[in-house]
Design a protein around this motif. Structure first.
Motif, PDB file in Angstrom:
ATOM      1  N   ASP A 105      35.674  51.866  38.892  1.00 35.54           N
ATOM      2  CA  ASP A 105      36.132  50.704  39.391  1.00 35.54           C
ATOM      3  C   ASP A 105      35.286  49.926  40.212  1.00 35.54           C
ATOM      4  OD1 ASP A 105      38.053  48.601  39.786  1.00 35.54           O
ATOM      5  OD2 ASP A 105      39.292  49.491  41.117  1.00 35.54           O
ATOM      6  N   GLU A 106      34.585  50.638  41.220  1.00 36.59           N
ATOM      7  CA  GLU A 106      33.708  49.965  41.873  1.00 36.59           C
ATOM      8  C   GLU A 106      32.356  49.559  41.407  1.00 36.59           C
ATOM      9  OE1 GLU A 106      33.305  52.682  45.120  1.00 36.59           O
ATOM     10  OE2 GLU A 106      34.995  52.083  46.263  1.00 36.59           O
ATOM     11  N   ASN A 107      31.863  50.437  40.451  1.00 37.85           N
ATOM     12  CA  ASN A 107      30.701  50.133  39.714  1.00 37.85           C
ATOM     13  C   ASN A 107      31.156  48.988  38.677  1.00 37.85           C
ATOM     14  OD1 ASN A 107      28.235  50.536  38.568  1.00 37.85           O
ATOM     15  ND2 ASN A 107      28.825  51.935  37.005  1.00 37.85           N
ATOM     16  N   CYS A 108      32.365  48.895  38.261  1.00 34.94           N
ATOM     17  CA  CYS A 108      32.447  47.814  37.157  1.00 34.94           C
ATOM     18  C   CYS A 108      32.573  46.430  38.205  1.00 34.94           C
ATOM     19  CB  CYS A 108      34.035  48.023  36.530  1.00 34.94           C
ATOM     20  SG  CYS A 108      34.108  47.024  34.928  1.00 34.94           S
ATOM     21  N   ALA A 109      33.060  46.450  39.389  1.00 37.84           N
ATOM     22  CA  ALA A 109      33.205  45.424  39.903  1.00 37.84           C
ATOM     23  C   ALA A 109      31.882  44.760  40.546  1.00 37.84           C
ATOM     24  CB  ALA A 109      34.031  45.725  41.502  1.00 37.84           C
ATOM     25  N   ARG A 110      30.955  45.618  40.805  1.00 40.24           N
ATOM     26  CA  ARG A 110      29.411  45.228  40.960  1.00 40.24           C
ATOM     27  C   ARG A 110      28.909  44.505  39.926  1.00 40.24           C
ATOM     28  NH1 ARG A 110      29.348  50.210  44.001  1.00 40.24           N
ATOM     29  NH2 ARG A 110      28.865  51.351  42.129  1.00 40.24           N
ATOM     30  N   ASN A 111      29.258  45.160  38.515  1.00 36.14           N
ATOM     31  CA  ASN A 111      28.570  44.645  37.319  1.00 36.14           C
ATOM     32  C   ASN A 111      29.327  43.067  37.089  1.00 36.14           C
ATOM     33  OD1 ASN A 111      27.047  46.350  36.411  1.00 36.14           O
ATOM     34  ND2 ASN A 111      28.574  47.649  35.410  1.00 36.14           N
ATOM     35  N   VAL A 112      30.633  42.890  37.599  1.00 36.37           N
ATOM     36  CA  VAL A 112      30.990  41.818  37.475  1.00 36.37           C
ATOM     37  C   VAL A 112      30.598  40.655  38.175  1.00 36.37           C
ATOM     38  CG1 VAL A 112      33.338  40.427  38.076  1.00 36.37           C
ATOM     39  CG2 VAL A 112      33.324  42.569  36.780  1.00 36.37           C
ATOM     40  N   LYS A 113      30.083  41.055  39.548  1.00 34.12           N
ATOM     41  CA  LYS A 113      29.327  40.002  40.482  1.00 34.12           C
ATOM     42  C   LYS A 113      27.923  39.665  39.899  1.00 34.12           C
ATOM     43  CE  LYS A 113      32.198  41.519  44.651  1.00 34.12           C
ATOM     44  NZ  LYS A 113      32.033  42.407  45.679  1.00 34.12           N
ATOM     45  N   LYS A 114      27.385  40.861  39.428  1.00 32.99           N
ATOM     46  CA  LYS A 114      25.891  40.825  39.061  1.00 32.99           C
ATOM     47  C   LYS A 114      25.837  39.726  37.899  1.00 32.99           C
ATOM     48  CE  LYS A 114      22.597  43.444  36.508  1.00 32.99           C
ATOM     49  NZ  LYS A 114      22.361  44.954  36.143  1.00 32.99           N
ATOM     50  N   TYR A 115      26.804  39.771  36.869  1.00 32.97           N
ATOM     51  CA  TYR A 115      26.812  39.037  35.716  1.00 32.97           C
ATOM     52  C   TYR A 115      27.381  37.656  36.040  1.00 32.97           C
ATOM     53  CZ  TYR A 115      25.025  42.521  32.624  1.00 32.97           C
ATOM     54  OH  TYR A 115      24.159  43.524  32.014  1.00 32.97           O
ATOM     55  N   ALA A 116      28.265  37.513  36.827  1.00 40.61           N
ATOM     56  CA  ALA A 116      28.728  36.160  37.495  1.00 40.61           C
ATOM     57  C   ALA A 116      27.489  35.534  38.191  1.00 40.61           C
ATOM     58  CB  ALA A 116      29.942  36.449  38.335  1.00 40.61           C
ATOM     59  N   ARG A 117      26.855  36.036  38.916  1.00 43.76           N
ATOM     60  CA  ARG A 117      25.426  35.592  39.276  1.00 43.76           C
ATOM     61  C   ARG A 117      24.609  35.172  38.346  1.00 43.76           C
ATOM     62  NH1 ARG A 117      26.164  39.381  43.542  1.00 43.76           N
ATOM     63  NH2 ARG A 117      24.217  40.632  42.507  1.00 43.76           N
ATOM     64  N   LYS A 118      24.282  35.875  37.540  1.00 42.72           N
ATOM     65  CA  LYS A 118      23.367  35.470  36.271  1.00 42.72           C
ATOM     66  C   LYS A 118      23.833  34.503  35.706  1.00 42.72           C
ATOM     67  CE  LYS A 118      20.710  39.846  35.113  1.00 42.72           C
ATOM     68  NZ  LYS A 118      20.518  40.780  34.171  1.00 42.72           N
ATOM     69  N   ALA A 119      25.461  34.179  35.436  1.00 40.69           N
ATOM     70  CA  ALA A 119      25.834  33.254  34.640  1.00 40.69           C
ATOM     71  C   ALA A 119      25.636  31.770  35.427  1.00 40.69           C
ATOM     72  CB  ALA A 119      27.410  33.577  34.283  1.00 40.69           C
ATOM     73  N   GLU A 120      25.847  31.834  36.704  1.00 41.89           N
ATOM     74  CA  GLU A 120      25.379  30.693  37.580  1.00 41.89           C
ATOM     75  C   GLU A 120      24.033  30.273  37.437  1.00 41.89           C
ATOM     76  OE1 GLU A 120      26.771  31.472  41.145  1.00 41.89           O
ATOM     77  OE2 GLU A 120      28.955  31.563  40.773  1.00 41.89           O
ATOM     78  N   GLU A 121      23.223  31.269  37.338  1.00 45.85           N
ATOM     79  CA  GLU A 121      21.716  30.993  37.223  1.00 45.85           C
ATOM     80  C   GLU A 121      21.251  30.625  36.142  1.00 45.85           C
ATOM     81  OE1 GLU A 121      20.048  34.549  38.881  1.00 45.85           O
ATOM     82  OE2 GLU A 121      20.794  34.330  40.900  1.00 45.85           O
ATOM     83  N   GLU A 150      24.564  31.252  26.293  1.00 42.01           N
ATOM     84  CA  GLU A 150      25.959  31.833  26.291  1.00 42.01           C
ATOM     85  C   GLU A 150      25.944  33.310  26.360  1.00 42.01           C
ATOM     86  OE1 GLU A 150      28.599  30.015  24.895  1.00 42.01           O
ATOM     87  OE2 GLU A 150      27.752  28.444  25.676  1.00 42.01           O
ATOM     88  N   GLU A 151      24.790  34.098  25.952  1.00 40.20           N
ATOM     89  CA  GLU A 151      24.699  35.424  26.199  1.00 40.20           C
ATOM     90  C   GLU A 151      25.346  35.960  27.509  1.00 40.20           C
ATOM     91  OE1 GLU A 151      22.121  39.355  25.532  1.00 40.20           O
ATOM     92  OE2 GLU A 151      21.184  37.473  24.924  1.00 40.20           O
ATOM     93  N   THR A 152      24.862  35.303  28.453  1.00 38.73           N
ATOM     94  CA  THR A 152      24.980  36.049  29.908  1.00 38.73           C
ATOM     95  C   THR A 152      26.401  35.730  30.399  1.00 38.73           C
ATOM     96  OG1 THR A 152      22.752  35.192  30.317  1.00 38.73           O
ATOM     97  CG2 THR A 152      24.377  35.774  32.331  1.00 38.73           C
ATOM     98  N   LYS A 153      27.042  34.298  29.759  1.00 41.24           N
ATOM     99  CA  LYS A 153      28.609  33.881  29.829  1.00 41.24           C
ATOM    100  C   LYS A 153      29.354  35.100  29.259  1.00 41.24           C
ATOM    101  CE  LYS A 153      27.828  28.933  30.616  1.00 41.24           C
ATOM    102  NZ  LYS A 153      28.033  27.750  30.302  1.00 41.24           N
ATOM    103  N   LEU A 154      28.831  35.329  28.086  1.00 41.78           N
ATOM    104  CA  LEU A 154      29.591  36.325  27.390  1.00 41.78           C
ATOM    105  C   LEU A 154      29.752  37.814  28.097  1.00 41.78           C
ATOM    106  CD1 LEU A 154      31.405  37.133  24.822  1.00 41.78           C
ATOM    107  CD2 LEU A 154      29.152  37.538  23.708  1.00 41.78           C
TER     108      LEU A 154
END
Length: 734
Positions: free
Chosen positions: A211-227, A231-235
């Motif tokens: 759960d914690e590892n997945c939460a970190r990945n969510v934050k990681k890819y959310a930052r990437k999506a902003e930067e 489409e691939e990063t958003k997906l």
């Protein structure tokens, strides 16, 4: 030869058994068999008179038994001949261990799409199992659950362990509750054990880590999506959010059942309920989010499996563990439907938790009845029973159930044995009342258990329960008489009227009425039976109303006596006038009784015009049907059961008062209008009242139309539509 010798073998056309050789004269029957088949019509079955293919004695009766007819196999039909299942298999069926050894199944390096697809499919299997299908044809069609230790991917391993542990706890809750029937829940596991070598502590640690590892990945890819605005990063961000929601849901599900059913050290059950309620609310809010992301996961159509199965799923993996009968066709729920099912299930658990806040047995009985009205699933019914038993019938508080009954009786009639201090000080009076309350525990507990069964079984169990309630009511009346003698000795001005008996009679009438009305919900009655069913409901409503009016008088008398005592003590505190304790129930019951009378007058009009005919067959007539429907009431102490002869006499007397069909319809319209007025007077109408108002308004219009001569010449019987309410239909003219 009819049977082969027990240790025989075929050798050169003969049968050899030990030292004996039995000569057989073989005959080719292929053509004769095919000719005979041509004489069979569609749907006919062949019976083997001599039981050649069984080890039992030869059958002497060539006719089919019910068991034989129901279990007959139609050869080469995939739905009935289990051997045909393998015909469509393009590759051999491997166990999970064999598939891992041959690298025929993926156990590591799953993409987020694959993980979402597998978790969604597994939850759909879980929902299908809870809906009553066998475990090995739903949950255990997932190969990964057979040996979770072999899974290398931590995300999938954690999810599978959480689901497997949850299934074990769910099975235990349903099994211990014993409120399921064969049609509700498939209890046998057919050799599979819902346990793993992974301990609870390790399972929780694994789910937390993932759960914690997945939460970190969510934050990681959310930052990437902003930067990065590709489409691939958003997906990827959406995929990890969807995966995290599923892992979190699995963790909450497992922790809810583990905490809810687990051992408690220094924590009270009410504290457990509070924590469990918070987890249920979290799951309830998660499900719509998960459902919106169902399209993100892979489906069976996206795979390259030769048998067109989802990755890690094989409907035939447990085929050898199924019973020898023809296989039951099981269709796994579609993923959106499965999440809707889980959403409804969690909502029912949230409502079931409300039972812990109730303080009288009458309120609890009504809560159980209302909860059962929407035909909840077996897990929700088992959870409700567990909530109640742990709160009020736990081993730490044996007297709590008796206290609930006392509070209910006190709120219902305020009997002197529970309010008068001088009477409560009498040892004999106290012994009599305590003995009654203790013995009332059994019938009331079984009544609550009955409400936890499915609707069809409720009706079956009520027939036996009525005898217990009748015995309780009879004992209550005897207890009232003895208490009255003691009361008059203590104070000649004080009387102990039938307070306890009144409470018992009220509940007996209520459960009898429920028994009759359930027949409408289960579609047991023909149109021509509606008359005597509504007539008997009207009769029972009279007794219930009488109980409520009498109870209301007792409450008013007690309130007046309390005011006099306060005046004598010079207490001038002004007190607001109390709202009648039973006013709302009296109003609603009065309206329902008027509706029953409206249906009776309308049916009288149909009979008068020849629109509705009575069954007059020797083996199917009104008398037989009436006696069959009210048979469980014949042993009831009170209200007095009504025989068919008495019913027919009252009906003829009622019908003689009106001459024409138009008069019957006009009378029906007046009763429906009276019910409508009563219902509209209720200040805070609930859903039930709103539905009944709609029904009464429609029926007023229909019966007035009929009274005016609309379709007078037509002999077609109007229909009774139960679309809005299960018990009170809308009359529709055809």
């Amino acid at each position: 030869q009819r049977c082969l010798p027990s240790q025989g073998e075929i050798l050169e056309g003969n049968i050899k058994s030990g030292s004996d050789v039995v000569t057989m004269n073989w005959k080719d029957i292929t053509q004769a068999f095919q000719n005979s088949c041509q004489e069979l019509e569609s749907g006919q079955l062949v019976h083997d008179q001599y039981a050649l293919f069984s080890f039992s004695l030869p059958s002497l009766n060539p006719s089919f038994s019910l068991y034989e007819a129901m279990s007959a196999v139609e050869l080469m039909d995939p739905k009935m001949d289990s051997g045909m299942i393998y015909r469509n298999c393009k590759s051999p069926i491997l166990s999970f261990e064999e598939a891992v050894e041959k690298n025929a199944i993926q156990v590591d390096n799953f993409s987020p799409r694959q993980l979402i697809g597998i978790t969604d499919e597994l939850l759909a299997c879980l929902a299908t199992w809870l809906d009553g299908q066998p475990l090995i044809q739903t949950v255990y069609t997932c190969s990964y659950l057979h040996k979770v230790e072999y899974i290398q991917d931590n995300y999938l391993k954690a999810y599978c362990v959480g689901i497997l542990k949850s299934c074990e706890l769910i099975w235990s809750l349903i099994q211990n509750g014993q409120v399921f029937e064969e049609e509700d829940f498939c209890c046998p596991t057919h050799g599979y054990v819902l346990q793993t070598s992974i301990s609870n502590a390790k399972a929780f640690a694994l789910l937390k880590e993932v759960d914690e590892n997945c939460a970190r990945n969510v934050k990681k890819y959310a930052r990437k999506a902003e930067e990065e605005s590709n489409e691939e990063t958003k997906l990827n961000s959406l995929l990890y959010q969807a995966l995290h929601a599923r892992i979190k849901f699995c963790r909450l599900l497992y922790s809810f059942f583990h905490h809810f059913l687990g051992t408690r050290m220094n924590e009270s059950f009410l504290e457990v309920v509070k924590t469990s309620y918070a987890r249920l609310q979290s799951m309830y809010t998660l499900i719509p989010i998960i459902k919106d992301g169902c399209h993100l996961g892979v489906h069976a159509s996206n795979n390259h499996d030769e048998n067109n199965n989802m990755t890690g799923f094989n409907p035939l993996i447990c085929i050898k563990h199924l019973p020898s009968q023809f296989p039951k066709m099981v269709e796994i729920m579609q993923r959106p439907k499965a999440y809707d099912y889980m959403h409804t299930l969690i909502d029912r658990h949230l409502r079931a938790a409300g039972v812990v806040e109730l303080s009288t047995i009458d309120n609890i009985i009504q809560f159980f009845a209302d909860f059962s009205r929407n035909s909840p699933d077996v897990l929700s019914r088992s959870a409700l029973q567990y909530f109640f038993c742990e709160t009020f019938k736990s081993s730490n508080d044996k007297k709590s159930m008796i206290e609930l009954i006392k509070k209910a009786v006190k709120c219902f009639t305020q009997p002197p044995i529970l309010t008068n201090q001088s009477l409560k000080s009498s040892q004999r009076a106290l012994e009599l009342s305590e003995a009654f309350f203790e013995r009332s525990d059994g019938p009331i507990s079984r009544l609550l258990f009955t409400y936890c069964c499915n609707r069809s079984r409720q009706r079956e169990k009520i027939a036996g329960l009525l005898e217990e309630l009748s015995a309780m009511q009879e004992e209550a009346s005897q207890c009232d008489e003895k208490l009255n003698v003691i009361t008059e000795r203590i104070d000649s001005q004080l009387h102990h009227r039938p307070y306890l008996g009144l409470w018992g009679l009220y509940h007996t009438c209520k459960i009898m009425e429920h028994y009759l009305l359930l027949g409408f919900e289960l579609d047991l009655y023909g149109n021509y039976e509606y008359y005597f069913v509504y007539w008997y409901v009207d009769y029972l409503s009279n007794h219930r109303l009488s109980c409520l009016y009498t109870a209301e008088k007792h409450l008013q008398a007690h309130e007046a006596a309390s005011i006099d005592i306060r005046k004598n003590k010079n207490k001038k505190s002004k007190k607001k006038k109390k709202v009648s304790e039973h006013a709302l129930e009296i109003q609603l019951l009065d309206a329902k009784q008027s509706m029953c009378k409206g249906y009776l007058r309308a049916i009288d009009g149909f009979v008068k015009q020849g629109k509705m005919m009575q069954q007059q067959s020797k083996y199917d007539n009104e008398k037989l049907r009436y006696e069959h429907r009210v048979l469980p009431f014949m042993n009831v102490y009170s209200p007095q059961p009504i025989t068919y002869e008495k019913f027919a006499e009252v009906r003829e007397y009622t019908r003689a008062a009106l001459a024409t069909a138009a008069e019957f319809y006009s009378s029906s319209a007046k009763f429906f209008n009276r019910a409508k007025v009563k219902l509209e007077e209720i200040s805070k109408p609930n859903d039930e009242v709103t539905k009944l108002i709609k029904i009464t308004k429609t029926n007023v219009v229909v019966t007035n139309l009929l009274a005016s001569g609309h379709k007078k010449e037509s002999k077609t019987c109007p229909t009774f539509s139960f679309e809005i309410d299960n018990y009170f239909p809308i009359i529709k003219i055809l």
